[in-house]
Design a protein around this motif. Structure first.
Motif, mmCIF file in Angstrom:
data_model
loop_
_atom_site.group_PDB
_atom_site.id
_atom_site.type_symbol
_atom_site.label_atom_id
_atom_site.label_comp_id
_atom_site.label_asym_id
_atom_site.label_seq_id
_atom_site.Cartn_x
_atom_site.Cartn_y
_atom_site.Cartn_z
ATOM 1 N N THR A 176 0.834 -1.204 0.000
ATOM 2 C CA THR A 176 0.000 0.000 0.000
ATOM 3 C C THR A 176 0.868 1.252 0.000
ATOM 4 N N TYR A 177 1.895 1.278 0.862
ATOM 5 C CA TYR A 177 2.815 2.420 0.859
ATOM 6 C C TYR A 177 3.484 2.565 -0.508
ATOM 7 N N GLU A 178 3.892 1.452 -1.084
ATOM 8 C CA GLU A 178 4.545 1.505 -2.389
ATOM 9 C C GLU A 178 3.616 2.067 -3.454
ATOM 10 N N ILE B 185 11.890 2.952 -6.087
ATOM 11 C CA ILE B 185 11.515 2.672 -4.703
ATOM 12 C C ILE B 185 12.239 1.423 -4.214
ATOM 13 N N GLU B 186 12.983 1.571 -3.111
ATOM 14 C CA GLU B 186 13.673 0.448 -2.493
ATOM 15 C C GLU B 186 13.083 0.215 -1.104
ATOM 16 N N ILE B 187 12.865 -1.056 -0.771
ATOM 17 C CA ILE B 187 12.214 -1.406 0.490
ATOM 18 C C ILE B 187 13.064 -2.443 1.215
ATOM 19 N N THR B 188 13.476 -2.105 2.430
ATOM 20 C CA THR B 188 14.298 -3.006 3.232
ATOM 21 C C THR B 188 13.749 -3.026 4.665
ATOM 22 N N ALA B 189 14.480 -3.705 5.550
ATOM 23 C CA ALA B 189 13.953 -3.859 6.915
ATOM 24 C C ALA B 189 15.052 -3.757 7.961
ATOM 25 N N THR C 81 15.534 -7.882 2.299
ATOM 26 C CA THR C 81 14.106 -7.846 2.015
ATOM 27 C C THR C 81 13.323 -8.084 3.303
ATOM 28 N N PRO C 82 12.264 -7.323 3.552
ATOM 29 C CA PRO C 82 11.448 -7.543 4.753
ATOM 30 C C PRO C 82 10.887 -8.969 4.807
#
Length: 251
Positions: free
Chosen positions: A210-212, A223-227, A233-234
């Protein structure tokens, strides 16, 4: 928003990973080859990270919805850095800077204080409009796992010599993936008595996808998404999700 508890916020955040947020920001700047960045610290609170960024030689301004927090930030930065900081009281969903910046950071789950979907969408559009072309947005949020599994009925107490804290969290019944934090502070006064402050904070999170999607709809690219401060990757049990997104050079 911290009002009564602003004066003891730094005690509450005594073990917060400010060094990690600093490293995360510096890693992005080095990756992008930005040596003299202009940075907007959104939700800067009492200015701890902002002070650290200024010490690195960066041009930083701070935005927060709490005037009480900004008053402490002003005093802290003047004392630590010897400069008069640029601070502004604003809601991030209606952010309006004097000039676009190279980098915008929204750390310490500040974005989770926006409870309505429309507020987050408005914030992303405001961030986009206040970034230079090619500028970067860096933020973190509580994961769904954190909001659903860790926070509900969480209880914590801390008793120091001058400040004591009781922190209880409960799920919000009328809102999905949201919690209410009930905070009670006791601050020792010069006469030996303790002054009590009560704060009630509500936070909400949404799915990563949803954020993406909202970032993409605002115009963000790459857009890069990590944790959890790592380049990974989360997973289903990640607690803090990091997003990095860039404003396009051309619409």
């Amino acid at each position: 928003m911290y009002v009564n508890g602003a004066g003891v916020y730094d005690h509450l955040m005594g073990e917060a990973p400010y060094e990690e947020w600093l490293r995360w920001t510096k890693r992005y700047l080095e990756k992008e080859g930005i040596t003299t960045p202009t940075i907007a610290d959104i939700g800067c609170g009492t200015g701890t990270l902002m002070s650290m960024l200024i010490a690195e030689g960066y041009d930083v301004q701070g935005i927060d919805v709490s005037q009480e927090m900004l008053a402490i930030a002003d005093e802290k930065i003047r004392a630590n850095n010897g400069v008069s900081p640029r601070l502004r009281t604003q809601n991030m969903a209606a952010l309006q800077l004097d000039e676009p910046v190279d980098v915008m950071i929204v750390y310490c789950d500040a974005l989770n204080y926006l409870l309505e979907e429309t507020e987050v969408v408005e914030a992303f559009h405001a961030f986009y409009q206040n970034l230079k072309a090619g500028g970067g947005l860096l933020f973190d949020i509580h994961s769904l796992y954190k909001m659903k599994q860790e926070f509900p009925y969480f209880s914590y107490g801390d008793g120091g010599e001058n400040v004591a804290l009781i922190w209880n969290s409960f799920p919000l019944e009328d809102m999905s993936n949201a919690v209410e934090h009930e905070l009670t502070f006791f601050e020792r006064q010069v006469n030996g008595h303790y002054l009590r402050y009560d704060e009630c904070h509500q936070q909400r999170t949404f799915s990563i996808s949803t954020y993406e999607r909202w970032l993409q709809s605002a115009g963000f690219k790459d857009i890069e998404i990590t944790a959890d401060f790592e380049q990974k990757t989360p997973t289903a049990t990640s607690e803090r999700i990091f997003f990095t997104a860039k404003k396009a050079f051309h619409n």
